[in-house]
Design a protein around this motif. Structure first.
Motif, PDB file in Angstrom:
ATOM      1  N   ASP A 320     -24.546 -60.543 -12.319  1.00  0.00           N
ATOM      2  CA  ASP A 320     -23.771 -61.524 -11.991  1.00  0.00           C
ATOM      3  C   ASP A 320     -22.508 -61.880 -10.768  1.00  0.00           C
ATOM      4  OD1 ASP A 320     -24.465 -63.693 -13.489  1.00  0.00           O
ATOM      5  OD2 ASP A 320     -23.330 -63.481 -14.852  1.00  0.00           O
ATOM      6  N   ASN A 321     -22.129 -60.082 -10.793  1.00  0.00           N
ATOM      7  CA  ASN A 321     -21.325 -59.974  -9.400  1.00  0.00           C
ATOM      8  C   ASN A 321     -21.949 -59.522  -8.673  1.00  0.00           C
ATOM      9  OD1 ASN A 321     -19.423 -58.807  -8.624  1.00  0.00           O
ATOM     10  ND2 ASN A 321     -20.664 -56.734  -8.049  1.00  0.00           N
ATOM     11  N   MET A 322     -23.363 -59.327  -8.281  1.00  0.00           N
ATOM     12  CA  MET A 322     -24.973 -59.060  -7.096  1.00  0.00           C
ATOM     13  C   MET A 322     -24.717 -60.809  -6.500  1.00  0.00           C
ATOM     14  SD  MET A 322     -28.211 -57.580  -7.386  1.00  0.00           S
ATOM     15  CE  MET A 322     -28.027 -55.416  -6.765  1.00  0.00           C
ATOM     16  N   ARG A 323     -24.993 -61.530  -7.731  1.00  0.00           N
ATOM     17  CA  ARG A 323     -25.567 -63.161  -7.866  1.00  0.00           C
ATOM     18  C   ARG A 323     -24.349 -63.484  -6.809  1.00  0.00           C
ATOM     19  NH1 ARG A 323     -27.526 -63.111 -13.647  1.00  0.00           N
ATOM     20  NH2 ARG A 323     -29.527 -62.794 -12.755  1.00  0.00           N
ATOM     21  N   ILE A 324     -22.901 -63.873  -7.501  1.00  0.00           N
ATOM     22  CA  ILE A 324     -21.814 -64.729  -6.509  1.00  0.00           C
ATOM     23  C   ILE A 324     -21.533 -64.025  -5.285  1.00  0.00           C
ATOM     24  CG2 ILE A 324     -19.073 -64.236  -6.762  1.00  0.00           C
ATOM     25  CD1 ILE A 324     -19.703 -63.653  -8.989  1.00  0.00           C
ATOM     26  N   HIS A 325     -21.951 -62.504  -4.817  1.00  0.00           N
ATOM     27  CA  HIS A 325     -21.827 -62.144  -3.668  1.00  0.00           C
ATOM     28  C   HIS A 325     -23.252 -62.288  -2.683  1.00  0.00           C
ATOM     29  CE1 HIS A 325     -18.590 -59.216  -5.136  1.00  0.00           C
ATOM     30  NE2 HIS A 325     -18.339 -59.012  -3.902  1.00  0.00           N
ATOM     31  N   GLY A 326     -24.002 -62.994  -3.185  1.00  0.00           N
ATOM     32  CA  GLY A 326     -25.072 -63.636  -1.896  1.00  0.00           C
ATOM     33  C   GLY A 326     -26.073 -62.746  -1.140  1.00  0.00           C
ATOM     34  N   GLY A 327     -26.410 -62.837  -0.699  1.00  0.00           N
ATOM     35  CA  GLY A 327     -27.570 -61.563  -0.182  1.00  0.00           C
ATOM     36  C   GLY A 327     -26.723 -60.787   0.323  1.00  0.00           C
ATOM     37  N   GLY A 329     -24.681 -58.628  -1.445  1.00  0.00           N
ATOM     38  CA  GLY A 329     -24.784 -57.644  -2.997  1.00  0.00           C
ATOM     39  C   GLY A 329     -26.282 -56.979  -2.694  1.00  0.00           C
ATOM     40  N   PHE A 330     -26.993 -57.629  -2.435  1.00  0.00           N
ATOM     41  CA  PHE A 330     -28.629 -56.622  -2.762  1.00  0.00           C
ATOM     42  C   PHE A 330     -28.967 -56.082  -1.786  1.00  0.00           C
ATOM     43  CE2 PHE A 330     -28.867 -61.156  -4.867  1.00  0.00           C
ATOM     44  CZ  PHE A 330     -29.712 -60.960  -5.900  1.00  0.00           C
ATOM     45  N   THR A 331     -27.643 -55.559  -0.934  1.00  0.00           N
ATOM     46  CA  THR A 331     -28.205 -54.901   0.006  1.00  0.00           C
ATOM     47  C   THR A 331     -27.493 -53.508   0.296  1.00  0.00           C
ATOM     48  OG1 THR A 331     -26.160 -55.184   1.311  1.00  0.00           O
ATOM     49  CG2 THR A 331     -28.116 -56.062   1.965  1.00  0.00           C
ATOM     50  N   TRP A 332     -28.146 -52.347   0.416  1.00  0.00           N
ATOM     51  CA  TRP A 332     -28.276 -51.286   0.615  1.00  0.00           C
ATOM     52  C   TRP A 332     -26.466 -50.339   0.446  1.00  0.00           C
ATOM     53  CZ3 TRP A 332     -29.746 -46.913  -2.600  1.00  0.00           C
ATOM     54  CH2 TRP A 332     -29.120 -45.593  -2.376  1.00  0.00           C
ATOM     55  N   GLU A 333     -25.923 -51.381   1.467  1.00  0.00           N
ATOM     56  CA  GLU A 333     -24.302 -51.271   1.563  1.00  0.00           C
ATOM     57  C   GLU A 333     -23.673 -51.154   1.397  1.00  0.00           C
ATOM     58  OE1 GLU A 333     -27.167 -50.629   5.583  1.00  0.00           O
ATOM     59  OE2 GLU A 333     -27.085 -52.278   3.968  1.00  0.00           O
ATOM     60  N   HIS A 334     -24.729 -52.665   0.336  1.00  0.00           N
ATOM     61  CA  HIS A 334     -22.881 -53.170  -0.552  1.00  0.00           C
ATOM     62  C   HIS A 334     -22.774 -52.405  -1.840  1.00  0.00           C
ATOM     63  CE1 HIS A 334     -20.422 -56.311  -2.815  1.00  0.00           C
ATOM     64  NE2 HIS A 334     -20.426 -56.186  -1.230  1.00  0.00           N
ATOM     65  N   ASP A 335     -21.443 -52.016  -2.748  1.00  0.00           N
ATOM     66  CA  ASP A 335     -21.601 -50.789  -3.803  1.00  0.00           C
ATOM     67  C   ASP A 335     -22.131 -51.866  -4.939  1.00  0.00           C
ATOM     68  OD1 ASP A 335     -20.481 -49.156  -2.337  1.00  0.00           O
ATOM     69  OD2 ASP A 335     -18.183 -49.854  -3.268  1.00  0.00           O
ATOM     70  N   ALA A 336     -22.166 -53.568  -4.848  1.00  0.00           N
ATOM     71  CA  ALA A 336     -22.781 -54.408  -6.016  1.00  0.00           C
ATOM     72  C   ALA A 336     -24.242 -53.853  -6.437  1.00  0.00           C
ATOM     73  CB  ALA A 336     -23.263 -55.772  -5.937  1.00  0.00           C
ATOM     74  N   HIS A 337     -25.361 -53.011  -6.167  1.00  0.00           N
ATOM     75  CA  HIS A 337     -26.116 -52.592  -6.215  1.00  0.00           C
ATOM     76  C   HIS A 337     -26.029 -51.129  -6.858  1.00  0.00           C
ATOM     77  CE1 HIS A 337     -26.215 -50.048  -3.319  1.00  0.00           C
ATOM     78  NE2 HIS A 337     -27.246 -49.342  -3.657  1.00  0.00           N
ATOM     79  N   LEU A 338     -25.557 -50.489  -6.306  1.00  0.00           N
ATOM     80  CA  LEU A 338     -24.964 -49.331  -7.493  1.00  0.00           C
ATOM     81  C   LEU A 338     -24.780 -49.539  -8.673  1.00  0.00           C
ATOM     82  CD1 LEU A 338     -23.044 -47.398  -4.187  1.00  0.00           C
ATOM     83  CD2 LEU A 338     -25.445 -47.023  -5.177  1.00  0.00           C
ATOM     84  N   PHE A 339     -24.237 -50.273  -8.642  1.00  0.00           N
ATOM     85  CA  PHE A 339     -22.866 -50.796 -10.161  1.00  0.00           C
ATOM     86  C   PHE A 339     -24.751 -51.393 -11.410  1.00  0.00           C
ATOM     87  CE2 PHE A 339     -19.503 -50.707  -8.296  1.00  0.00           C
ATOM     88  CZ  PHE A 339     -18.718 -50.033  -9.993  1.00  0.00           C
ATOM     89  N   VAL A 340     -25.731 -52.063 -10.266  1.00  0.00           N
ATOM     90  CA  VAL A 340     -26.681 -52.536 -11.544  1.00  0.00           C
ATOM     91  C   VAL A 340     -27.526 -51.589 -11.710  1.00  0.00           C
ATOM     92  CG1 VAL A 340     -29.034 -54.201 -10.599  1.00  0.00           C
ATOM     93  CG2 VAL A 340     -26.668 -55.107 -10.491  1.00  0.00           C
ATOM     94  N   ARG A 341     -27.382 -50.342 -10.819  1.00  0.00           N
ATOM     95  CA  ARG A 341     -28.795 -49.166 -10.583  1.00  0.00           C
ATOM     96  C   ARG A 341     -27.854 -48.701 -12.194  1.00  0.00           C
ATOM     97  NH1 ARG A 341     -31.739 -46.969  -6.571  1.00  0.00           N
ATOM     98  NH2 ARG A 341     -32.144 -48.551  -5.205  1.00  0.00           N
ATOM     99  N   ARG A 342     -26.721 -48.394 -12.316  1.00  0.00           N
ATOM    100  CA  ARG A 342     -25.836 -47.068 -12.982  1.00  0.00           C
ATOM    101  C   ARG A 342     -26.518 -48.619 -14.482  1.00  0.00           C
ATOM    102  NH1 ARG A 342     -21.463 -43.791 -14.587  1.00  0.00           N
ATOM    103  NH2 ARG A 342     -22.066 -42.358 -13.014  1.00  0.00           N
ATOM    104  N   ALA A 343     -26.329 -49.656 -14.388  1.00  0.00           N
ATOM    105  CA  ALA A 343     -25.897 -50.498 -15.636  1.00  0.00           C
ATOM    106  C   ALA A 343     -27.227 -51.009 -15.982  1.00  0.00           C
ATOM    107  CB  ALA A 343     -25.722 -51.914 -15.425  1.00  0.00           C
TER     108      ALA A 343
END
Length: 370
Positions: A320-327, A329-343
């Protein structure tokens, strides 16, 4: 420990990790071979005393319990700390303490506490839930020396551990054995996992010499307890990481402007943030209860509840954090995807949701009786 002291512990750990494990450092360390910073490792052990929080005073620790350790793991999860702390403290240290082998504790645990050594534990060759039937490594004995044979496909921090503890089948049953770094006939291969902030490796044992910890054939029960304690520690990590995802999402919703207003003012985003909060608080409660009863017979049940609740909550909130950030949030440069990977990776370690749901059904049925 009173709640005020737990709050103080949390504040100290958070202040340290804010400086020692910012996003830039995490991204740098996860691309290195070792996967952690040795200076930070020694500081956490020496200056903060984190490695010994759950260790009895006779072995150089603070003599605290799982409630205190859960606070530490929660804060580490919040920053995605790159460190062999989980493998050394939640796995190896707890396994030796649970074995009841005072000589082994005196030999190994002080080194874990002061940060002079790292360690890991090979339970069943993979990162699955503890199952004695899944132990595939075997060990032959010649006098006091054991020789271990077999392959462990996935071992947390297996490529850098100074001490490798191994659950292996011996003549008398499952035993816990210890191998020191540099031992011959141990081949380590670092692997690129989904979660690059937690390193894993494949270990091959080709007759490697090892020493027995505890009593031969008596390790199954205390390794089951070790596994459950590690599950609670992992769940605490998940809570901390989920909390950070919630904070990231809410902060972005407050400041991202669309159609002339913050996106957080739109009902869909407000409801999503509220749902994230409910998920995080539910997960925190599950971990808190599991930590409180960690030294009782309720541990297996509460550990599975915590793992089930926290795994689903963390993945839900991270996505949901990634979705709130929109596009972005899906990029390598943003930290949101690091948390999704850990999750996603943490969801599968020590058993996924289906496993723990089935385990809970079995435990509850056994409690109720026929």
């Amino acid at each position: 420990m009173p709640s005020s002291e737990l709050d103080e512990l949390r504040s100290v750990v958070r202040d340290y990790l804010t400086t020692a494990s910012p996003s830039e450092t995490v991204r740098k360390l996860m691309m290195t071979d070792t996967g952690y910073d040795e200076t930070s490792w020694r500081q956490m052990a020496g200056e903060l005393g984190l490695h010994g929080i759950g260790v009895p005073e006779q072995w150089g620790g603070a003599g605290a319990g799982m409630a205190e350790l859960a606070v530490v793991f929660e804060e580490m999860g919040r920053t995605l700390l790159c460190s062999p702390f989980f493998a050394t403290v939640a796995l190896a240290t707890q396994a030796i303490l649970a074995s009841g082998d005072d000589a082994a504790a005196e030999e190994f645990v002080p080194g874990f506490v002061d940060g002079s050594a790292t360690a890991t534990l090979v339970l069943n060759g993979r990162l699955d839930a503890w199952d004695p039937a899944a132990v595939t490594l075997r060990a032959d004995r010649s006098g006091a020396i054991y020789r271990i044979h077999g392959e462990a496909p996935l071992v947390i921090d297996g490529h850098t551990a100074d001490i490798i503890l191994v659950a292996a089948n011996t003549e008398s049953g499952i035993s816990l054995l210890a191998i020191r770094a540099g031992a011959e006939r141990v081949h380590r291969t670092p692997l690129a996992g989904l979660d690059r902030t937690r390193k894993v490796a494949r270990l091959e044992f080709r007759g490697a010499h090892a020493a027995l910890i505890g009593t031969e054939g008596a390790a199954a029960d205390f390794l089951a307890r070790t596994s459950d304690l590690a599950i609670v520690a992992l769940a605490a990590e998940q809570v901390g990481a989920a909390q950070r995802c919630l904070e990231m999402g809410v902060d972005y919703a407050k400041h991202r402007i669309q159609f002339g207003r913050p996106i957080g003012s739109f009902q869909a985003i407000k409801h999503r943030c509220a749902d994230m909060l409910v998920q995080v608080e539910g997960a925190r409660s599950a971990v808190s209860h599991a930590a409180e009863v960690a030294h009782t017979d309720d541990l297996p049940t509460t550990a599975s509840v915590a793992k089930l609740v926290c795994s689903e909550a963390f993945l839900h909130v991270a996505l949901d954090n990634m979705r709130i950030h929109g596009g972005i949030g899906f990029t390598w440069e943003h930290d949101a995807h690091l948390f999704v990977r850990r999750a996603k990776a943490a969801q599968l370690i020590f058993g996924g949701p289906d496993y723990h749901a089935e385990r809970l059904a079995t435990l509850v049925s056994a409690t109720k009786g026929p």
